[in-house]
Design an enzyme around this catalytic site. Structure first.
Site, PDB file in Angstrom:
ATOM      1  N   ASP A  24       0.819  -1.226   0.000  1.00 22.28           N
ATOM      2  CA  ASP A  24       0.000   0.000   0.000  1.00 22.28           C
ATOM      3  C   ASP A  24       0.848   1.268   0.000  1.00 22.28           C
ATOM      4  OD1 ASP A  24      -2.353  -1.671   0.406  1.00 22.28           O
ATOM      5  OD2 ASP A  24      -1.678  -1.865   2.469  1.00 22.28           O
ATOM      6  N   HIS A  35      -4.121  -2.302  -6.753  1.00 20.91           N
ATOM      7  CA  HIS A  35      -3.542  -1.040  -7.205  1.00 20.91           C
ATOM      8  C   HIS A  35      -4.656  -0.144  -7.711  1.00 20.91           C
ATOM      9  CE1 HIS A  35       0.628  -3.001  -8.116  1.00 20.91           C
ATOM     10  NE2 HIS A  35       0.296  -3.030  -6.855  1.00 20.91           N
TER      11      HIS A  35
END
Length: 454
Positions: free
Chosen positions: A40, A68
């Site tokens: 992340d 993503h």
């Protein structure tokens, strides 16, 4: 006599006499983007910047456990299995042999993104015939194992329940099935599928598998993906040794989730460090060019496991709410803490970063002061390494460098000079401590908010 003459005839030996040995040309190099923390970090954003002028964008490991998010022209695209470069209509996207593929997940992801405006993806996607397949029962087993762990140890790994671990387990125990198997003799594939399903059912008594129903669906998927499948080794070799090309490799997950180097057992089941690029695409190490590490200006982690700089307090809450720290794949709240340079240096030791992308700097805009973790202490003594053992990692105390906050809005910054001096100092501190230059600084969601420093 003629035999002797032949053996003495130097011209028959390459490199002998006046003949030069063929010089091995390394060929094109791949640019790699890797997460330097627990995931992340904003890898998708860096990929997105570089994908605009890339010819080929590859995924080399993981599966649809990755998440993503890429924003283009105000539209948010979510990618899990696709390389996020699939948005670039001029580039080929390649899913390598190290990736594990859940076929229903692949097409579901395609449908969702088609609704947002993704076009002709099937003409731009190439899938390695050696990639392993994630079956629905792998996903079911993932959930059952998590329930089991919870019951036995009172804790779970925090899996995404996407079947990634069980699929890599099948791969390692050599019972897995690959894309090439699905596209060959379907009767043979069916027999092996049944064996694999029964094997899992014998381990998990309450696992139900609709074998015939599954096979019917798989046969349908086989025809849908057939035009996209290539021998990945030959595809990559041609890409590296043909005309000059820009090739980008998009790492999923991150250094501390790596099966070998991460905070085991709270890790994923693949190598998400630089070695996974070679094994997951079938390319030699000399074809690895720039390796960019993506690091958030603070640290986050999803699920359980040691997290030395975690802030379970007001600071943690500020980072969580300002940074919208929820997992793209799981929707789980991310744990937040200060930037940890012990972790970043460790990730650099393994990956050899040529430059860094420091993201989400703007989240720190409101803080009066910042702390940066620079060393760990164990029983009051500084330790010069990142501990492998989780119990030890739980016990370390962090030594912090305290820096004053800049207390101003950085989201409008588009070049280095636009950043407040204290923000510049924060960035320089990271560079000097790790010994790697920061090439990009992220101060917002859009493409334009990635400041390029050199």
């Amino acid at each position: 006599m003629s035999g002797t003459r032949a053996s003495n005839d130097r011209s028959s030996h390459p490199g002998a006499g006046g003949h030069k040995r063929p010089r091995y040309d390394v060929g094109n190099k791949v640019t790699v983007i890797l997460g330097a923390q627990w995931g992340d970090e904003g890898k998708g954003k860096v990929v997105d910047l570089l994908a605009t002028d890339s010819d080929i964008i590859c995924r080399c490991q993981g599966g649809n456990n990755a998440g993503h998010t890429v924003v283009v022209e105000g539209k948010e695209y979510d990618f899990h299995l696709f390389p996020s470069g699939i948005i670039n209509p001029k580039a080929i996207s390649f899913i390598g042999n190290g990736v594990v593929i859940h076929l229903p997940g692949l097409f579901e992801e395609a449908d969702k993104n088609e609704k947002k405006g993704l076009k002709d993806w099937e003409k731009r996607l190439i899938i390695s015939d050696r990639a392993h397949i994630v079956f629905d029962f792998h996903q079911a087993v993932d959930g059952l194992q998590e329930v089991q762990r919870q019951a036995q140890e009172g804790k779970n790994i925090g899996t995404t329940k996407k079947g990634i671990g069980p699929t890599y387990s099948s791969k390692a125990s050599r019972t897995g099935l690959r894309i090439c198997d699905l596209l060959s003799d379907f009767d043979e594939f069916s027999a092996r599928f049944k064996n694999l399903a029964h094997q899992h059912q014998s381990m998990f008594s309450n696992l139900e598998v609709d074998v015939e129903g599954q096979l019917k669906k798989l046969k349908m998927y086989a025809e849908k993906i057939r035009p996209m499948v290539r021998d990945g080794v030959y595809f990559m070799y041609e890409a590296l040794h043909g005309s000059p090309k820009k090739i980008l490799v998009e790492g999923a997950n991150a250094a501390l989730l790596d099966i070998d180097f991460g905070t085991y057992p709270f890790v994923t089941s693949s190598n998400c460090t630089v070695g996974g690029v070679c094994t997951g695409l079938g390319i030699p190490p000399q074809n690895v060019g720039d390796v960019y590490g993506v690091v958030k200006a603070y640290t986050t982690r999803v699920g359980i496991g040691a997290f030395p700089t975690e802030q379970i307090n007001e600071i943690g809450n500020i980072l969580q709410t300002r940074g919208h720290e929820w997992g793209v794949t799981t929707g789980r709240k991310r744990r937040c803490g200060w930037l940890d340079l012990v972790i970043l240096r460790y990730a650099h030791m393994i990956n050899g970063f040529t430059a860094l992308a420091l993201t989400k700097l703007d989240i720190l805009d409101v803080l009066d002061e910042m702390k940066i973790g620079v060393a760990y202490r164990l029983n009051g003594k500084r330790i010069p390494y990142f501990p492998a053992n989780q119990e030890i990692l739980q016990k370390v105390e962090v030594e912090y460098e305290v820096m004053p906050g800049w207390k101003s809005d950085t989201t409008g910054a588009r070049k280095w000079e636009d950043l407040p001096t204290r923000a510049q100092n924060y960035i320089r501190f990271v560079e000097n401590h790790i010994g790697v230059p920061v090439k990009w600084v992220g101060v917002g969601k859009s493409r334009e908010s990635m400041i390029e420093l050199f």
